[in-house]
Design an enzyme around this catalytic site. Structure first.
Site, PDB file in Angstrom:
ATOM      1  N   THR A 298     -36.475  67.178  20.559  1.00 36.81           N
ATOM      2  CA  THR A 298     -36.683  67.962  21.775  1.00 36.81           C
ATOM      3  C   THR A 298     -35.332  67.902  22.483  1.00 36.81           C
ATOM      4  O   THR A 298     -34.638  66.876  22.409  1.00 36.81           O
ATOM      5  CB  THR A 298     -37.786  67.386  22.691  1.00 36.81           C
ATOM      6  OG1 THR A 298     -37.427  66.054  23.030  1.00 36.81           O
ATOM      7  CG2 THR A 298     -39.148  67.377  21.989  1.00 36.81           C
ATOM      8  N   HIS A 299     -34.947  68.991  23.111  1.00 37.75           N
ATOM      9  CA  HIS A 299     -33.599  69.089  23.723  1.00 37.75           C
ATOM     10  C   HIS A 299     -32.505  68.854  22.683  1.00 37.75           C
ATOM     11  O   HIS A 299     -31.406  68.435  23.019  1.00 37.75           O
ATOM     12  CB  HIS A 299     -33.427  68.097  24.879  1.00 37.75           C
ATOM     13  CG  HIS A 299     -34.586  68.065  25.829  1.00 37.75           C
ATOM     14  ND1 HIS A 299     -34.667  68.868  26.944  1.00 37.75           N
ATOM     15  CD2 HIS A 299     -35.738  67.344  25.809  1.00 37.75           C
ATOM     16  CE1 HIS A 299     -35.809  68.640  27.578  1.00 37.75           C
ATOM     17  NE2 HIS A 299     -36.474  67.720  26.903  1.00 37.75           N
TER      18      HIS A 299
ATOM     19  N   SER B 202     -14.387  80.105   1.987  1.00 39.34           N
ATOM     20  CA  SER B 202     -13.335  80.542   2.903  1.00 39.34           C
ATOM     21  C   SER B 202     -12.092  80.839   2.093  1.00 39.34           C
ATOM     22  O   SER B 202     -11.816  80.178   1.096  1.00 39.34           O
ATOM     23  CB  SER B 202     -13.049  79.442   3.919  1.00 39.34           C
ATOM     24  OG  SER B 202     -11.759  79.594   4.451  1.00 39.34           O
TER      25      SER B 202
ATOM     26  N   LYS C 196     -14.918  74.838   2.274  1.00 35.94           N
ATOM     27  CA  LYS C 196     -15.978  75.518   3.017  1.00 35.94           C
ATOM     28  C   LYS C 196     -17.056  76.144   2.125  1.00 35.94           C
ATOM     29  O   LYS C 196     -16.764  76.717   1.081  1.00 35.94           O
ATOM     30  CB  LYS C 196     -15.388  76.631   3.896  1.00 35.94           C
ATOM     31  CG  LYS C 196     -14.562  76.137   5.056  1.00 35.94           C
ATOM     32  CD  LYS C 196     -15.385  75.421   6.125  1.00 35.94           C
ATOM     33  CE  LYS C 196     -16.220  76.390   6.933  1.00 35.94           C
ATOM     34  NZ  LYS C 196     -15.484  77.063   7.987  1.00 35.94           N
TER      35      LYS C 196
ATOM     36  N   GLU D  15     -26.600  83.220   9.227  1.00 31.58           N
ATOM     37  CA  GLU D  15     -25.809  83.678  10.377  1.00 31.58           C
ATOM     38  C   GLU D  15     -26.004  85.178  10.605  1.00 31.58           C
ATOM     39  O   GLU D  15     -26.144  85.641  11.741  1.00 31.58           O
ATOM     40  CB  GLU D  15     -24.323  83.397  10.154  1.00 31.58           C
ATOM     41  CG  GLU D  15     -23.967  81.932  10.215  1.00 31.58           C
ATOM     42  CD  GLU D  15     -22.507  81.707   9.823  1.00 31.58           C
ATOM     43  OE1 GLU D  15     -21.680  81.622  10.727  1.00 31.58           O
ATOM     44  OE2 GLU D  15     -22.209  81.661   8.612  1.00 31.58           O
TER      45      GLU D  15
ATOM     46  N   LYS E 166     -35.894 108.320  15.477  1.00 36.20           N
ATOM     47  CA  LYS E 166     -35.873 107.991  14.056  1.00 36.20           C
ATOM     48  C   LYS E 166     -34.861 106.931  13.664  1.00 36.20           C
ATOM     49  O   LYS E 166     -35.190 105.976  12.944  1.00 36.20           O
ATOM     50  CB  LYS E 166     -35.660 109.245  13.231  1.00 36.20           C
ATOM     51  CG  LYS E 166     -36.966 109.934  12.988  1.00 36.20           C
ATOM     52  CD  LYS E 166     -36.852 111.406  12.909  1.00 36.20           C
ATOM     53  CE  LYS E 166     -37.977 112.104  13.610  1.00 36.20           C
ATOM     54  NZ  LYS E 166     -37.824 112.301  15.046  1.00 36.20           N
TER      55      LYS E 166
HETATM   56  N1  ARG Z   1     -36.616 117.251  14.544  1.00 36.72           N
HETATM   57  C1  ARG Z   1     -37.671 117.181  15.509  1.00 36.72           C
HETATM   58  C2  ARG Z   1     -37.954 115.721  15.864  1.00 36.72           C
HETATM   59  O1  ARG Z   1     -37.485 114.882  15.165  1.00 36.72           O
HETATM   60  C3  ARG Z   1     -38.895 117.807  14.965  1.00 36.72           C
HETATM   61  C4  ARG Z   1     -39.754 118.477  15.976  1.00 36.72           C
HETATM   62  C5  ARG Z   1     -38.975 119.567  16.600  1.00 36.72           C
HETATM   63  N2  ARG Z   1     -39.768 120.436  17.401  1.00 36.72           N
HETATM   64  C6  ARG Z   1     -39.210 121.335  18.150  1.00 36.72           C
HETATM   65  N3  ARG Z   1     -39.988 122.109  18.802  1.00 36.72           N
HETATM   66  N4  ARG Z   1     -37.919 121.435  18.275  1.00 36.72           N
HETATM   67  O2  ARG Z   1     -38.619 115.415  16.821  1.00 36.72           O
END
Ligand code: ARG
Length: 477
Positions: free
Chosen positions: A167-168, A289, A295, A302, A337
């Site tokens: 601990t610590h 290294s 090393k 890491e 995305k």
């Molecule tokens: N490429 C767009 C997205 O990833 C798809 C939907 C686009 N819709 C539109 N009305 N421009 O969200």
């Protein structure tokens, strides 16, 4: 993704949505707004969703059976083209959806133009991401399971191995190495649970929401959901096309998982240092290294520790992306995305590395034991011993404090103080006192459920194995 990047074709091809425009899109704007560079990663999900949609359109009489069949077959061919790296991705076609749709029309002619009936890219992309994320979650959970089962094996192997518990980061009490590995197992157990829970909210079908308001076509959404393996359909079209809370939730669970891996990484780094020298990592996971010949660097832990930061960053990105967005779909959402993809890639890579590296580490048992005797780790045991013999805990604490000071002055461990020396500190000390001063005695006494005793560790190992087997049965049905 290692595909080459889409052709920077001039904005000459007519847009699928070009009807109301009087001049072509500016070439820079075309590239700036395009998402095909990254969203083509969703091509399998996009095609699968389109095929289910086409089947359903025929089922409800919007398409003929023959039309639907030609669309579905055409999409099969396109999937093969993409998989073979023969597909001509075009920035001018903006995103994965329109690249595939335009290609379909090229291949099968006018009937291809009927696919987008009763659908919008807004509900299409929401469907694609959910399909993709669902599969990613399944893959991540499977890797967590594999890492957990490696930890359980390691825990069994090292059930009797004594090490200092901290601990610590100061030596506290002796624990068993197996017990420490089971603590890591528990963190992962909750991570898997969080992901399973998140998956339930991911696995809902948005198709049918169309652009935002639903569609006048008599779509059979439940049929599409069933074909795509969704548990149900979204209840509100505005919400369905706009919210990405499922991605935020996933990234939050991912951040917690990475936080756990970073804690494990930190301990691995500490334990491999010359100062601790508790473990050795497999050579194949370390590097040397270029200047210091001695090393052997723990690069993989890491890196995992470092990658935790990028996943936290993605969580912040997604939360900020969604903040204050008015209903319904906004182009902002296209920015979901890359953070999501990178979160998944980071998790998969980190888990894969740990699942192989950690179970194959070697424990330097003599060193972990020696470290335990250096830090007066059995001081609490001596106090408990005195309490058992009628001394009040506060008084016992005081006596042991003096014993520690004496041992420190003499440069020895508590166990090396003589019976006479200990009895001078307290009359309650009996001839059996050295039994509790060894680390082995200390851990063996902690048999309480969830405690560090080897016997308890073995019991927890068996229970963990049963849970892992049950989870395996569940996911294969
Ligand atoms: N490429 C767009 C997205 O990833 C798809 C939907 C686009 N819709 C539109 N009305 N421009 O969200």
């Amino acid at each position: 993704m290692t595909q080459d990047s889409p052709q920077d074709k001039p904005a000459s091809e007519a847009k699928l949505w070009g009807g109301r425009f009087s001049e072509p899109t500016d070439a820079f704007v075309e590239r700036f707004t395009a998402s095909v560079d990254f969203d083509r990663r969703l091509y399998r999900e996009d095609i699968r969703g389109s095929q289910a949609h086409a089947h359903m359109l025929a089922r409800v009489g919007v398409l003929s059976e023959d039309e639907a069949r030609r669309i579905v077959d055409g999409l099969d061919v396109i999937r093969d083209e993409i998989a073979a790296g023969e597909f001509d991705w075009q920035v001018g076609r903006e995103d994965v959806h329109m690249n595939i749709e335009a290609r379909l029309i090229e291949r099968i002619g006018d009937v291809g133009k009927k696919l987008h009936t009763g659908r919008s890219r807004n509900d299409q992309i929401a469907t694609d991401i959910r399909l993709w994320l669902r599969a990613a979650i399944d893959e991540i959970i499977e890797l967590i399971r594999s890492y957990q089962s490696g930890l359980v094996d390691l825990a069994e192997r090292e059930a009797d191995t004594i090490m200092p518990g901290f601990t610590h980061l100061q030596t506290a009490q002796p624990v068993t190495f197996g017990h420490h590995m089971l603590a890591w197992y528990e963190m992962l157990e909750r991570d898997a649970e969080r992901l399973r829970d998140c998956r339930r909210r991911v696995n809902v079908l948005p198709l049918g929401a169309a652009a935002l308001a639903g569609t006048p076509y008599p779509l059979d959404r439940e049929y599409v959901a069933e074909q795509l393996g969704f548990d149900g359909v979204t209840r509100n079209s505005l919400d369905a096309v706009s919210d990405r809370d499922f991605a935020i939730e996933f990234t939050a669970a991912a951040s917690t998982l990475m936080m756990h891996l970073s804690r494990q990484a930190e301990e691995l780094v500490l334990w491999t240092s010359a100062q601790f020298d508790f473990i050795e990592l497999p050579d194949r996971y370390c590097t040397g290294s270029s200047i210091m010949p001695q090393k052997k660097n723990p690069d993989v832990p890491e890196l995992v520790r470092g990658k935790t930061g990028r996943v936290y960053g993605h969580l912040t990105s997604l939360l900020t992306l969604m903040k204050s967005q008015p209903l319904a779909y906004n182009k902002d959402n296209q920015e979901d995305k890359e953070p999501l993809f990178d979160t998944v890639d980071t998790l998969l890579g980190s888990l894969r590395a740990f699942a192989d590296m950690v179970p194959n580490l070697a424990v330097r048992r003599a060193n972990t034991l020696a470290a335990t005797t250096r830090g007066f780790a059995t001081a609490t045991d001596l106090a408990d011993y005195l309490v058992e013999r009628g001394v009040a805990f506060r008084d016992a604490h005081e006596v042991v404090g003096r014993a520690v000071r004496l041992a420190q002055e003499r440069g020895v461990d508590l166990a090396q103080l003589s019976l006479g020396e200990l009895q001078q500190l307290s009359a309650a000390v009996g001839e059996d006192v050295h039994g509790v001063l060894t680390a082995e005695g200390s851990v063996a006494a902690r048999r309480v459920t969830g405690g560090t005793a080897p016997e308890q560790v073995r019991r927890q190992v068996a229970a963990a194995r049963a849970r892992l087997a049950a989870a395996g049965d569940q996911s294969s049905t």
